[in-house]
Design a protein around this motif. Sequence first.
Motif, mmCIF file in Angstrom:
data_model
loop_
_atom_site.group_PDB
_atom_site.id
_atom_site.type_symbol
_atom_site.label_atom_id
_atom_site.label_comp_id
_atom_site.label_asym_id
_atom_site.label_seq_id
_atom_site.Cartn_x
_atom_site.Cartn_y
_atom_site.Cartn_z
ATOM 1 N N ALA A 280 0.299 -1.050 0.076
ATOM 2 C CA ALA A 280 0.071 -0.071 0.391
ATOM 3 C C ALA A 280 1.288 1.394 -0.030
ATOM 4 C CB ALA A 280 -0.681 0.085 1.330
ATOM 5 N N THR A 281 1.770 1.337 0.802
ATOM 6 C CA THR A 281 2.981 2.519 1.360
ATOM 7 C C THR A 281 3.642 2.805 -0.291
ATOM 8 O OG1 THR A 281 3.491 2.231 3.437
ATOM 9 C CG2 THR A 281 4.758 3.589 1.749
ATOM 10 N N PHE A 282 3.986 0.955 -1.127
ATOM 11 C CA PHE A 282 4.699 1.346 -2.742
ATOM 12 C C PHE A 282 4.179 2.189 -3.289
ATOM 13 C CE2 PHE A 282 6.066 0.186 -6.302
ATOM 14 C CZ PHE A 282 8.122 0.213 -6.247
ATOM 15 N N PHE A 283 2.119 1.498 -3.536
ATOM 16 C CA PHE A 283 1.703 2.717 -4.374
ATOM 17 C C PHE A 283 0.964 4.146 -3.846
ATOM 18 C CE2 PHE A 283 0.458 -1.932 -5.230
ATOM 19 C CZ PHE A 283 0.389 -1.936 -6.775
ATOM 20 N N LEU A 284 1.095 4.680 -2.397
ATOM 21 C CA LEU A 284 0.976 5.450 -2.533
ATOM 22 C C LEU A 284 2.174 6.166 -3.261
ATOM 23 C CD1 LEU A 284 -0.572 5.337 1.398
ATOM 24 C CD2 LEU A 284 -1.321 6.484 -1.565
ATOM 25 N N VAL A 285 3.498 6.372 -2.589
ATOM 26 C CA VAL A 285 4.772 6.535 -3.491
ATOM 27 C C VAL A 285 4.868 7.224 -4.895
ATOM 28 C CG1 VAL A 285 6.642 7.377 -2.537
ATOM 29 C CG2 VAL A 285 5.466 6.399 -0.704
ATOM 30 N N PHE A 286 4.871 5.832 -5.245
ATOM 31 C CA PHE A 286 5.534 5.701 -6.473
ATOM 32 C C PHE A 286 4.414 5.438 -7.125
ATOM 33 C CE2 PHE A 286 9.003 4.274 -4.027
ATOM 34 C CZ PHE A 286 9.953 5.386 -4.284
ATOM 35 N N SER A 287 3.363 5.252 -7.218
ATOM 36 C CA SER A 287 2.066 4.933 -8.624
ATOM 37 C C SER A 287 2.030 5.439 -9.668
ATOM 38 C CB SER A 287 0.859 4.813 -7.742
ATOM 39 O OG SER A 287 0.993 6.313 -7.266
ATOM 40 N N ASP A 288 2.611 6.953 -8.758
ATOM 41 C CA ASP A 288 2.474 7.795 -10.755
ATOM 42 C C ASP A 288 3.734 8.153 -11.367
ATOM 43 O OD1 ASP A 288 0.115 9.035 -9.591
ATOM 44 O OD2 ASP A 288 1.177 10.793 -8.210
ATOM 45 N N ARG A 289 5.449 7.681 -10.448
ATOM 46 C CA ARG A 289 6.064 7.674 -11.553
ATOM 47 C C ARG A 289 7.115 6.381 -11.936
ATOM 48 N NH1 ARG A 289 10.318 11.708 -7.792
ATOM 49 N NH2 ARG A 289 9.109 13.295 -7.787
ATOM 50 N N LEU A 290 6.348 4.942 -10.798
ATOM 51 C CA LEU A 290 6.716 3.889 -11.324
ATOM 52 C C LEU A 290 5.075 3.396 -11.782
ATOM 53 C CD1 LEU A 290 9.752 2.909 -9.544
ATOM 54 C CD2 LEU A 290 9.844 4.364 -11.830
ATOM 55 N N GLN A 291 4.548 3.405 -12.320
ATOM 56 C CA GLN A 291 2.955 2.377 -11.736
ATOM 57 C C GLN A 291 3.538 1.315 -12.769
ATOM 58 O OE1 GLN A 291 0.430 4.419 -13.869
ATOM 59 N NE2 GLN A 291 -1.603 4.126 -13.379
ATOM 60 N N LYS A 292 4.090 1.275 -14.043
ATOM 61 C CA LYS A 292 3.537 -0.229 -14.379
ATOM 62 C C LYS A 292 4.776 -1.347 -13.848
ATOM 63 C CE LYS A 292 7.619 1.324 -17.833
ATOM 64 N NZ LYS A 292 8.027 1.650 -19.665
ATOM 65 N N TYR A 293 6.270 -0.381 -13.236
ATOM 66 C CA TYR A 293 6.732 -1.045 -12.459
ATOM 67 C C TYR A 293 6.498 -1.649 -10.632
ATOM 68 C CZ TYR A 293 10.089 0.073 -16.051
ATOM 69 O OH TYR A 293 10.543 0.163 -17.122
ATOM 70 N N SER A 294 5.477 -0.889 -10.330
ATOM 71 C CA SER A 294 4.920 -0.977 -8.709
ATOM 72 C C SER A 294 4.641 -2.679 -8.769
ATOM 73 C CB SER A 294 3.535 -0.023 -8.934
ATOM 74 O OG SER A 294 2.436 -0.547 -9.892
ATOM 75 N N ILE A 295 3.851 -2.861 -9.245
ATOM 76 C CA ILE A 295 2.890 -4.301 -9.094
ATOM 77 C C ILE A 295 4.789 -5.621 -9.028
ATOM 78 C CG2 ILE A 295 1.696 -6.575 -9.564
ATOM 79 C CD1 ILE A 295 -0.650 -4.493 -10.358
ATOM 80 N N PRO A 296 5.590 -5.608 -10.111
ATOM 81 C CA PRO A 296 5.948 -6.841 -10.102
ATOM 82 C C PRO A 296 7.520 -6.313 -9.154
ATOM 83 C CG PRO A 296 5.712 -5.872 -12.351
ATOM 84 C CD PRO A 296 4.958 -4.889 -10.923
ATOM 85 N N ILE A 297 8.047 -5.018 -8.661
ATOM 86 C CA ILE A 297 8.447 -4.559 -7.908
ATOM 87 C C ILE A 297 7.524 -5.466 -6.008
ATOM 88 C CG2 ILE A 297 9.784 -2.779 -6.837
ATOM 89 C CD1 ILE A 297 10.314 -1.662 -8.785
ATOM 90 N N ALA A 298 6.872 -4.823 -5.662
ATOM 91 C CA ALA A 298 6.110 -5.031 -5.155
ATOM 92 C C ALA A 298 6.229 -6.562 -4.504
ATOM 93 C CB ALA A 298 4.817 -4.545 -5.095
ATOM 94 N N ALA A 299 5.624 -6.945 -6.063
ATOM 95 C CA ALA A 299 5.941 -8.989 -5.135
ATOM 96 C C ALA A 299 7.000 -9.795 -5.360
ATOM 97 C CB ALA A 299 5.267 -9.526 -6.700
ATOM 98 N N VAL A 300 7.663 -9.201 -6.219
ATOM 99 C CA VAL A 300 9.232 -9.270 -5.594
ATOM 100 C C VAL A 300 10.091 -9.153 -3.832
ATOM 101 C CG1 VAL A 300 12.426 -8.927 -6.318
ATOM 102 C CG2 VAL A 300 10.308 -9.465 -8.082
ATOM 103 N N ALA A 301 10.014 -8.337 -3.352
ATOM 104 C CA ALA A 301 9.968 -7.715 -2.356
ATOM 105 C C ALA A 301 9.381 -8.451 -1.103
ATOM 106 C CB ALA A 301 9.929 -5.998 -2.137
ATOM 107 N N SER A 302 7.711 -8.867 -1.607
ATOM 108 C CA SER A 302 7.391 -10.206 -0.914
ATOM 109 C C SER A 302 8.215 -11.333 -0.873
ATOM 110 C CB SER A 302 5.898 -9.794 -1.223
ATOM 111 O OG SER A 302 5.695 -10.041 -2.450
ATOM 112 N N LEU A 303 8.922 -11.595 -1.215
ATOM 113 C CA LEU A 303 9.341 -12.994 -1.587
ATOM 114 C C LEU A 303 9.944 -13.863 -0.359
ATOM 115 C CD1 LEU A 303 10.796 -13.376 -5.309
ATOM 116 C CD2 LEU A 303 8.575 -14.398 -4.574
ATOM 117 N N PRO A 304 10.862 -12.746 0.233
ATOM 118 C CA PRO A 304 11.795 -13.551 1.241
ATOM 119 C C PRO A 304 10.853 -13.601 2.441
ATOM 120 C CG PRO A 304 12.660 -11.209 0.074
ATOM 121 C CD PRO A 304 11.319 -11.233 -0.067
ATOM 122 N N VAL A 305 9.606 -12.253 2.463
ATOM 123 C CA VAL A 305 8.196 -12.543 3.019
ATOM 124 C C VAL A 305 7.760 -14.419 3.451
ATOM 125 C CG1 VAL A 305 6.685 -12.277 4.647
ATOM 126 C CG2 VAL A 305 8.429 -10.361 3.760
#
Length: 505
Positions: free
Chosen positions: A440-465
């Motif tokens: 949710a934080t990632f979408f708030l901060v970077f949704s305008d600038r990195l919209q097309k990368y937001s979902i892949p980056i969020a998915a990769v960041a959740s892999l360790p968890v």
Amino acid sequence: MSTEALTCKNNAGNTAFCFAAISGVEALAKVMMDTKLDLAMARGRGNLLPIYMATLLGHRGMVSYLYGETNGQLTDGDRIALLVALINSDMYDVAWKMIRAHPGLARARDEHQLTALHALAQKSCMPSNAVDQSLPGFWNKNLNPFSFFKLARMKKLMHKQALDLIQHLWEQVILLDDATISRQIGEPWPLIFTAAERGNLDFLTILIRLYPDLIFKVDQNTYSIFHIAILNRHEDIFRIIYQIGSIKNLITTYKDKEGNNMLHLAAKLLESPSRLNVIPGAALQLQRELLWFEEVKKVVQPRHIEEKNTLGKTPGALFIEQHKEMMKEGEQWMRDTADSCMLVATLIATVVFAAAFTVPGGTLQDKGTPVFLKEIAFKIFAISDAISLVTSASSLLTFLSIRTSRYAERDFLWTLPNRLIIGLTALFISIGAMMVAFMATFFLVFSDRLQKYSIPIAAVASLPVLFFIWQHFRLFADMIHSTYTSRSLFKPNKSPLFSKKAKVA
């Protein structure tokens, strides 16, 4: 090959037809038999017939073919030896043919003095849990649905054939007088106690239904089938004791030469590694041992609970002595698991607590309210961050209570496993909520600038968890099964044991 070559034996004493039987290629065997030579009866190494060799190697099709070629020529010794081999290889269809054609095989003995019932008693399970390796593609992990259902039908048919075979053999034996029956099932070793040791419930159920006096039989240690079931931790067999009414009050009084009653046997450490290692981890193994001890305590008479054996030990004292090392290992396992999970819970609590006061996008200077207060993503962040903080703190306190527990033997039965389950549940929830807050934080901060990368980056960041949850989920599932599901293991069977008409000797 020439006629002389077909009948020639190698240094080991095997003919070419013996190798055809060993290979299991029916077409090759049929071609050889077309020579009109009696190759199927040409004995090989160890004076063994080709059909016996094929049976030992589990070639079902070859055995069925050779039985039709050799049935009329087998001696009585060949037939009983072959029958025992067929049972050991789960080829009950051919065994049925032999029994129907030669009813006397039900009481015959092979060269080791074993009967067909002895062979059936030694099986650790009936074919419902066995595998038929002769089915094509069985070892292929990508079985198509047709092959899967074919395998299931085959196993079901084998199970029915095995039960019918036991029933028929036993019906033939109980026609004899009591003394002969005792010799038939007691020599060279008592088959009912072997069946109890192997956990062969189906075998024992059929025998007891038709001959209830087997319940009172004891071995050289004065152990009944229930005592042996306790020693080997076969709950399916032990459950039979709930269906025999007041008779169990007599059985529970049996003692061995050392004065051990039934509860003393439940207090002894299970010696079989194969049975003990079914449950992973020393803590869960100790939990199952405690569960057995408490269940047997419900069955024995109250005076047996504090009764001492010849060494002056009560069942409770014997349990502590026998499981001393397991308790140490279980305590260490619990502490290590709690320590590792406490570390994760502490890190999560620290991160989400800090995130609550450093909201994404900052705050308005005049009012101090968050900039993205009206955004849906911000509301998701706030709720998930609060959930993560509360559950991580709860998980931390739960693991701390495990770390500071007294670790008495009874704590392993319910208290410690239940706390570990609660702690892991809270930890998984906190990890999941933290993932939601991060995205949710990632979408708030970077949704305008990195919209097309937001979902892949969020998915990769959740892999360790996700990797952490995947590693500990098996532990979580084992704890759930051992703590809650295993308590139903000792519930009496719904169908009564003596549902069929029984012969009372």
